[in-house]
Design an enzyme around this catalytic site. Structure first.
Site, PDB file in Angstrom:
ATOM      1  CD  GLN A 492      -0.159  -3.734   1.606  1.00  0.00           C
ATOM      2  OE1 GLN A 492      -1.343  -4.095   1.556  1.00  0.00           O
ATOM      3  NE2 GLN A 492       0.228  -2.499   1.323  1.00  0.00           N
ATOM      4  CE1 TYR A 573      -7.948  -2.767   6.733  1.00  0.00           C
ATOM      5  CE2 TYR A 573      -6.132  -1.977   5.381  1.00  0.00           C
ATOM      6  CZ  TYR A 573      -7.466  -2.335   5.506  1.00  0.00           C
ATOM      7  OH  TYR A 573      -8.317  -2.262   4.435  1.00  0.00           O
TER       8      TYR A 573
END
Length: 796
Positions: A492, A573
Site C-alpha cells: 500500500q 492522508y
C-alpha cells in the site's frame, strides 16, 4: 412510595402492577389520556428471555399470556415468486389489545389507581407531590421535552414510510413479502398473533412511496383512531396476491416515519423515562412493548433492592442501557438494510434470504446452522455454484480472482502501521511480522502504508519506497512470503499529507514531533486537529512532484516483486484530504465540488495505473464517511468509488474516518461493513471489481456471513491478526476445513489439530444424543396452525 405514572401503555401498567406486588403499601397512580378501550396496534412479539422474566415476576400475567400466545419458529421469505423457509427461530406473539386488557385488569385488582381518559397534571406538580414520576408517555414524550436539558434527547427520523395494519389472514409463520412493483421495492412484515388474525406492516422508501402516489393524503390530518382509508385501499390492491382474498384491517393506521429515540440520560431528579420515551428500536428487530416491559422489570427490581431513590435509578440505567444500546445497534443495522432493500433486488432468492436474516448481525451463518442446518448447507452450496466452484466449503476458504491475481482464500491481512523502520527501510521486524501472517494462512498479506517520500512519512518510523535500499529490503520480504507460503503480498503506497511529521504511535499518536520534524503539506493550510502542525498548501509544482513520487514508488514495488498495489486515499492522508471538504478548502480547480476534489487523486491514480503492470491488480482504499458534519458521506463515497472504478481500479478497499480529529464514529461490530456493502451493490458488482470490507470483523462466522450475503468479496482483518498470526489456519481447524484454501506448511503441519481441552474426554450417552437430535429437528420447523390443530403444528 408515592408513584406517579404518566402513560397507561403496557410498560406503565406493568410497572405499577409489579410495584404493588412488591409492597401493597405503595401508592401508585396511572394517568392515561386515552379511554380504556382505545387500543392501537395488532400483535406484539416477545422473546424467551422476556417471557422468563415475566414468569419469575408475575406468574399470573405469564400464565395468561402463555395461554393466548401464537407460537412458531419458521420465517417465510417471499421473493421473486419463490418462498424460502428458514426454521428454528422461535417466536411468541399475542394481541396487543388482549395484552393491554390483561394488564389493565391486573393493575386494578392489585390496587393501582388507573385514571383513563385523563390528562396527567403538569410534571412539575407530580415531581413535587410524588416520590417517583415515571414518564411512560411514548415516543413523543412531553415530559422528555420538558426536561430536554437533563435528558439530552436525540431524535433520528428515518426516510422509510410504514403503516401498521392487520389482516384476517392467519399466517403460519413470520412473513417477509418483498415485492418489486412498478414504483420500486415494497415489503411486508407479517406475523400471526392469534387464531383470528396477523399483523401486516407495509414499508417502503420515501421515494417509492411518492412514486406510488401514497403522498396523495400527506397533507390530510387524521384524528386519533381514524385511518388513511385511501392508502389502505391502494395497499389492498397492490398486495392482493399476498392477501389471497383476505381483508386488510385498520386501527388508527396512517403513514409514519420511524424515529429512533436516544437520550443522554434517563433521569431528572425523581423523574425517570421508560419505554419509547427513553429509547426506540425499529419494529423489524423487536417489539417496543417487549423493551418497555423489560424496563419495568428492571426498574421495579432496582427500586426494591436499593435503599434510596438515587441509587435505584442509577442502577436501573446502568443495568438497562447496555442492553438497550445493543438492541438499538442491531435495530439501526436492520432499519438501514430495509431502507436500502432495493439494491438487493437482483440477488438470487437464497442469497437474498440469507442477507435479510443476517441484516442486523445478530444472526450469522453458524447461528443459522444451529437453527436450520439444511438451509445453512443450501447457502454454502449455492454460494459455491454462484462463484463457478465445484467444492462446497466455508465461504472464506473459497478462492478469489482480483484482476489477474488468484488468491487461495478471501482473507486479507489489513495494512497496519508498525512505526518500526529506520530511515524508511523495513527490517527483520517487518519480515517476521508479515512473514508470520503469510505462514498463518491468509490469502493476501498487505504491507503498512509505504510512504512515497521522506516528507510523506507519518512518523520517523514509517517505511518507504523512495530509494533502492528500501526496495531491496522489501524484495527480501516479498521473496520470503513467496518462497515459504502460498500467500500473495501487496504493497500500500501513500503520502501522509497534513498528518505527517508526528510521533510514533506509542509516544503520542498524531502529536507533532518535538524535534527533527519536517514540514507537512496538504490541499489547504488546515491542521488535522488542535495541536497539529498547520500544513503548507500545495502548489502545482509540488503536486506534480508528489505524483512523480507515487509513480516511482509503484515502479519500485514492481521491482520488489509485490503481487498487488494499493493507493491509499483514506484516513486523512494526502489524497484523502484532497477528497474531503473538511480538509480541502481550495479555490482552484482542485477544490469545491466533489468533481474537483477528485481531480488530483485521480491524476495520481492514473499515473500509478500507467506505471504498474497491467496484469497486476491495483486497488484503492477510501474513507466511505468522514464521520464529521459537513464531511464526505456514503453518497459521496459511492461517487468516489465509481470514479476510481472508471479509471481502472481492480478493487475498492472500504474503510471510514480518520480525516479529522473532530470525528464521531459509530463504533460497533462490523460497523464499516454497510459502507462496503452499498459500494459493492452500486459500484463494484456492475463494474466487475472487488470490494474489501474492514473494521471490527474478528470472527470467522462474521467473515463467512458477510461473504455469503454478498456484502463484500474479500475481508481484511488487522488487530485480529496481531492477536493471532495464524488466525486463518485456526479458523479452518475450528470449521473442520481441510483444503487448498488453508494449507499448513510442512513445518507446522503437526499442529493443525486443535489441542485437546479438559472436556475432550467427556462421554455422553448415545441414546440421549439421538433424542436431542430428534428434538432439535422436530423444533426446527414450528408453524402456527390453530385452525387445524389444538396445539401449534410441528412440521419436520
Amino acid at each position: 412510595m408515592r408513584i406517579a405514572i404518566v402513560g397507561g401503555g403496557p410498560g406503565g401498567l406493568y410497572f405499577g402492577a409489579l410495584m404493588k406486588q412488591l409492597d401493597p403499601a405503595h401508592e401508585v397512580t396511572v394517568w392515561e389520556r386515552n379511554a380504556a378501550s382505545d387500543t392501537f396496534g395488532f400483535g406484539v412479539v416477545f422473546s424467551d428471555e422476556t417471557l422468563g422474566g415475566i414468569g419469575n415476576a408475575d406468574p399470573v400475567v405469564a400464565d395468561y399470556m402463555s395461554r393466548r400466545f401464537a407460537r412458531w419458529s419458521d420465517i417465510d421469505i417471499h421473493f421473486k415468486n419463490e418462498t424460502i423457509t428458514v426454521g428454528g427461530q422461535g417466536f411468541a406473539a399475542m394481541s396487543r389489545k388482549e395484552l393491554l386488557e390483561l394488564l389493565q385488569r391486573r393493575s386494578i385488582e392489585l390496587g393501582v389507581d388507573v385514571r383513563f381518559s385523563t390528562m396527567a397534571p403538569p410534571v412539575e406538580e407530580l415531581e413535587a407531590e410524588y416520590d417517583l414520576v415515571l414518564a411512560a408517555d411514548g415516543v413523543n414524550s412531553q415530559i422528555r421535552a420538558k426536561y430536554a436539558d437533563s435528558f439530552g434527547p436525540s431524535l433520528d427520523p428515518r426516510p422509510n414510510k410504514f403503516m401498521w395494519l392487520g389482516t384476517d389472514q392467519v399466517f403460519e409463520a413470520f412473513k417477509f413479502f418483498v415485492k418489486e412493483t412498478e414504483f420500486g421495492t415494497m415489503q411486508i412484515h407479517g406475523y400471526p398473533y392469534s387464531d383470528a388474525g396477523s399483523t401486516f406492516i407495509v414499508e417502503m422508501h420515501e421515494d417509492v412511496w411518492h412514486a406510488a402516489g401514497f403522498d396523495e393524503t400527506s397533507n390530510d390530518v387524521f384524528p386519533p383512531g381514524v385511518s388513511d382509508e385511501k392508502a389502505i385501499a391502494k395497499i389492498q390492491e397492490i398486495f392482493a396476491e399476498e392477501l389471497a382474498g383476505h381483508d386488510v384491517l385498520a386501527n388508527n393506521s396512517k403513514w409514519i416515519n420511524f424515529t429512533t429515540v436516544r437520550n443522554r440520560s434517563w433521569r431528572h431528579n425523581n423523574v425517570v423515562l421508560l419505554g419509547d420515551a427513553a429509547h426506540t428500536a425499529h419494529f423489524s428487530i423487536g417489539s417496543g412493548t417487549k423493551l418497555a416491559m423489560e424496563d419495568s422489570l428492571a426498574l421495579a427490581a432496582c427500586l426494591h433492592e436499593h435503599a434510596d431513590l438515587e441509587s435505584a435509578l442509577a442502577a436501573y440505567e446502568t443495568e438497562r442501557r447496555p442492553v438497550v444500546e445493543s438492541t438499538q445497534r442491531a435495530a439501526q443495522a436492520s432499519l438501514e438494510w430495509f431502507e436500502r432493500i432495493g439494491q438487493y433486488k437482483d440477488q438470487e432468492p437464497t442469497q437474498f434470504a440469507f442477507n435479510l436474516l443476517t441484516r442486523s448481525r445478530r444472526i450469522t451463518q453458524d447461528n443459522l446452522r444451529l437453527r436450520d442446518p439444511e438451509f445453512a448447507d443450501r447457502v454454502d452450496r449455492e454460494f459455491a455454484e454462484s462463484q463457478g466452484l465445484t467444492q462446497v466449503a466455508p465461504a472464506m476458504f473459497q478462492p478469489y480472482r482480483i484482476g489477474g491475481l488468484e488468491l487461495k482464500n478471501r482473507i486479507v491481512v489489513s495494512p497496519m502501521d508498525m512505526y518500526s523502520a529506520t530511515n524508511g527501510v523495513p527490517g527483520d521486524f517487518h519480515k517476521v511480522h508479515l512473514g508470520s501472517k503469510a505462514l498463518g494462512g491468509a490469502g493476501l498479506v498487505m504491507t503498512e502504508m509505504v510512504c512515497v517520500s521522506a516528507e510523506g512519512r507519518i512518523t520517523p518510523g514509517c517505511t518507504g519506497l523512495y530509494n533502492s535500499v528500501q526496495r531491496d529490503s522489501w524484495k527480501e520480504i516479498a521473496d520470503f512470503v513467496h518462497g515459504n507460503s502460498s500467500a500473495k503480498i501487496g504493497a500500500q503506497i501513500g503520502h501522509a499529507g497534513r498528518k505527517a511529521s508526528t510521533r510514533l504511535m506509542w509516544e503520542g499518536i498524531d502529536e507533532p514531533l518535538e524535534s527533527g520534524n519536517w514540514e507537512a503539506v496538504g490541499p489547504s493550510a488546515l491542521p488535522y486537529g488542535p495541536g497539529s502542525q498547520t500544513p503548507r498548501e500545495m502548489d502545482r509544482d509540488e503536486m506534480d512532484k508528489v505524483k512523480a513520487d507515487f509513480v516511482a514508488a509503484a515502479r519500485r514495488a514492481e521491482e520488489a516483486g509485490f503481487d498487488l498495489l494499493e493507493v491509499h486515499a483514506a484516513h486523512g492522508y494526502l489524497l484523502s484530504s484532497f477528497l474531503s471538504p473538511v480538509a480541502n478548502k481550495r479555490n482552484d480547480e482542485y477544490g469545491g465540488a466533489l468533481e474537483n476534489r477528485l481531480r488530483y487523486p485521480l491524476e495520481v491514480f492514473d499515473a500509478v495505473r500507467a506505471a504498474w503492470p497491467a496484469h497486476k491488480p491495483l486497488t484503492v482504499r477510501i474513507s466511505a464517511t468522514d464521520w464529521i458534519d459537513g464531511g464526505n458521506t456514503l453518497d459521496d463515497a459511492v461517487q468516489i468509488a465509481k470514479a476510481f472504478a472508471a479509471h481502472g481500479a481492480d478493487g475498492i478497499d472500504v474503510s471510514t474516518g480518520q480525516v479529522g480529529k473532530e470525528e464521531k464514529p459509530a463504533y460497533g461490530r462490523s460497523y464499516q461493513t454497510p459502507y462496503a456493502d452499498r459500494i459493492r451493490q452500486e459500484v463494484a458488482e456492475p463494474a466487475g471489481i472487488a470490494v474489501i470490507a474492514v473494521g471490527a470483523i474478528s470472527s470467522y462466522d462474521d467473515v463467512n456471513s458477510i461473504l455469503l450475503a454478498g456484502r463484500a468479496d474479500l475481508i481484511a482483518l488487522g488487530r485480529t491478526h496481531l492477536y493471532d498470526p495464524q488466525w486463518t489456519l485456526h479458523a479452518a481447524a475450528e470449521q473442520d476445513y481441510k483444503g487448498q484454501g488453508a494449507e499448513w506448511i510442512p513445518q507446522f503441519r503437526a499442529g493443525r489439530r486443535k489441542p485437546p481441552s479438559s472436556r475432550t474426554d467427556a462421554v455422553r450417552p448415545r441414546l440421549s444424543l439421538l433424542r436431542e437430535t430428534e428434538d432439535a429437528l422436530a423444533n426446527a420447523h414450528l408453524r402456527w396452525r390453530p385452525s387445524r390443530n389444538a396445539e401449534p403444528a410441528l412440521v419436520k
